[in-house]
Design an enzyme around this catalytic site. Structure first.
Site: not given
Ligand code: ADP
Ligand code: MG
Length: 380
Positions: A35-36, A123-125, A159, A171
């Site tokens: 959160h920085t 949380g691994l983006s 984003e 990220d």
């Molecule tokens: P994170 O913390 O994993 O980044 P987010 O909510 O920011 O979680 O992003 C997740 C979104 O990214 C999913 O809801 C989807 O829209 C997209 N996404 C992640 N992985 C995939 C994948 N393998 N195929 C298609 N879309 C994906």
């Molecule tokens: Mg994300």
């Protein structure tokens, strides 16, 4: 079969020929500095060996077609008519095209398949990995170089403005610019980076609590607002410019919640700088202690942990061979990260997993990772 082989096979099945480009875009884990980023501060993430993989080829039509092996509906859109349709994951792909075009890039069409082993929402983006992978695909087929910093900035704009998630730049920066064997100190103010090797004989264990943020959006935005309020109180644009002493002196004037939010950010920035100093000395013990302190600050001052993250971090911290552990990512669920002695990594994973399951009834997902390279075309 490796994920690389899987997508190549899926590409061949779909298009009856080999892909022109295979791209890997890693997820990330943040060692310290949580959160920085949106406070113009410091972060210390590394790219992990979980990634989004794409197999693609250019096509004559100015269209993009992408199938994700994890999703039912493919993405399919024309480059000269990009519209919001709120079609879930497609928006991440369309948004990258939109941002690249807005930045002046002349894009060519392509088609392909993708697959990812970055767990979603932990949380691994996974989202930044997807953005950087798609950005790299556009660069490869359109014939312009992949600029890791610019692509990260476009990914964040995507984003923030297209997908509508108000996230910082960490990220995308680490997914785009990661380096094998190194964590990256990123100054989120000027986006300068310094690669720092992990202490010798250490590994990183990622511990997925299997809890997911449910109402994070509001929690996350609330935290951002608190930080803005605190910055305004101190008369600066970002908490980056506030010292620990200033926060201490504000105790009587600032309300308790805002004070604690500010204290987390300001002390966390200092912990990142201390962590870099420890890594330079090849000192995993100090680095681990800083990670423990970061968790306590995120739990008590910033209040973004949940019970599962607290249990996981505490169990890891108490296990021999573990130098330190903390929640990682935005919080409210997802993963914790531990720095461990190389020869203890497997034992720690097993032990902590058993204890976590006994304590919570949840079956965690543990995996050991090294620091990997950032987004790139893979030479086959
Ligand atoms: P994170 O913390 O994993 O980044 P987010 O909510 O920011 O979680 O992003 C997740 C979104 O990214 C999913 O809801 C989807 O829209 C997209 N996404 C992640 N992985 C995939 C994948 N393998 N195929 C298609 N879309 C994906
Ligand atoms: Mg994300």
């Amino acid at each position: 079969m490796s994920i690389q082989d899987t997508i190549i096979q899926a590409f061949v099945d779909q298009f009856d020929t080999e892909p022109t480009f295979v791209i890997r875009a890693p997820g990330r884990v943040n060692l310290i500095g949580e959160h920085t980023d949106y406070n113009d501060g410091f972060v210390l993430p590394m790219a992990i060996d979980r990634a989004v993989w794409l197999a693609v080829r250019p096509r004559a039509a100015d269209r993009v077609f992408l199938r994700s092996l994890e999703q039912v509906e493919p993405t399919d859109f024309a480059l000269n008519a990009i519209h919001h349709t709120n079609a879930g994951w497609s928006e991440y792909v369309k948004g990258m095209a939109f941002m690249l075009q807005r930045a002046g890039y002349d894009l060519r069409g392509w088609e392909g398949v993708m697959s990812s082993d970055v767990p979603i929402g932990s949380g691994l983006s996974s989202s930044a990995a997807l953005e950087m992978g798609v950005g790299c695909a556009f660069a490869a087929v359109s014939g312009f170089p992949f600029d890791g910093v610019e692509m990260a900035q476009l990914g964040q704009k995507n984003e923030n403005e297209w997908v509508g998630a108000n996230t910082g730049i960490m990220d995308q920066m680490i997914s785009a610019n990661g380096r094998e064997g190194y964590a990256l100190l990123i100054d989120c103010r000027d986006l300068s980076m310094r690669a720092t090797p992990l202490p010798s004989d250490t590994l990183v264990v990622i511990m997925d609590t299997k809890t997911r943020h449910s109402h994070t959006e509001s929690g996350y935005n609330e935290r951002r607002m608190s930080c803005e309020r605190a910055a305004a109180f101190f008369g600066v644009s970002h908490l980056r410019d506030v010292t620990v002493a200033q926060v201490q002196h504000a105790k009587l004037e600032l309300d308790d919640v805002t004070l604690r939010r500010a204290r987390h950010v300001v002390t966390e920035n200092q912990r990142v700088l201390d962590a870099i100093a420890a890594m330079r000395m090849d000192d995993p013990v100090t680095l681990g202690r800083l990670m423990n302190a970061s968790h306590a600050s995120l739990r008590d001052d910033f209040e973004v942990t949940n019970d599962a993250l607290d249990v996981m971090a505490m169990l890891a911290q108490a296990t021999p061979g573990c130098y330190g552990a903390r929640m990682t990512g935005g919080g409210f669920g997802g993963c914790a990260v531990a720095l461990v002695r190389r020869d203890s990594a497997e034992t720690i994973s097993t032990t902590v997993a058993q204890q976590y399951e006994a304590a919570t009834g949840l079956q965690p997902d543990m995996f050991v990772t090294t620091a990997t390279a950032g987004t790139a075309i893979i030479q086959l």
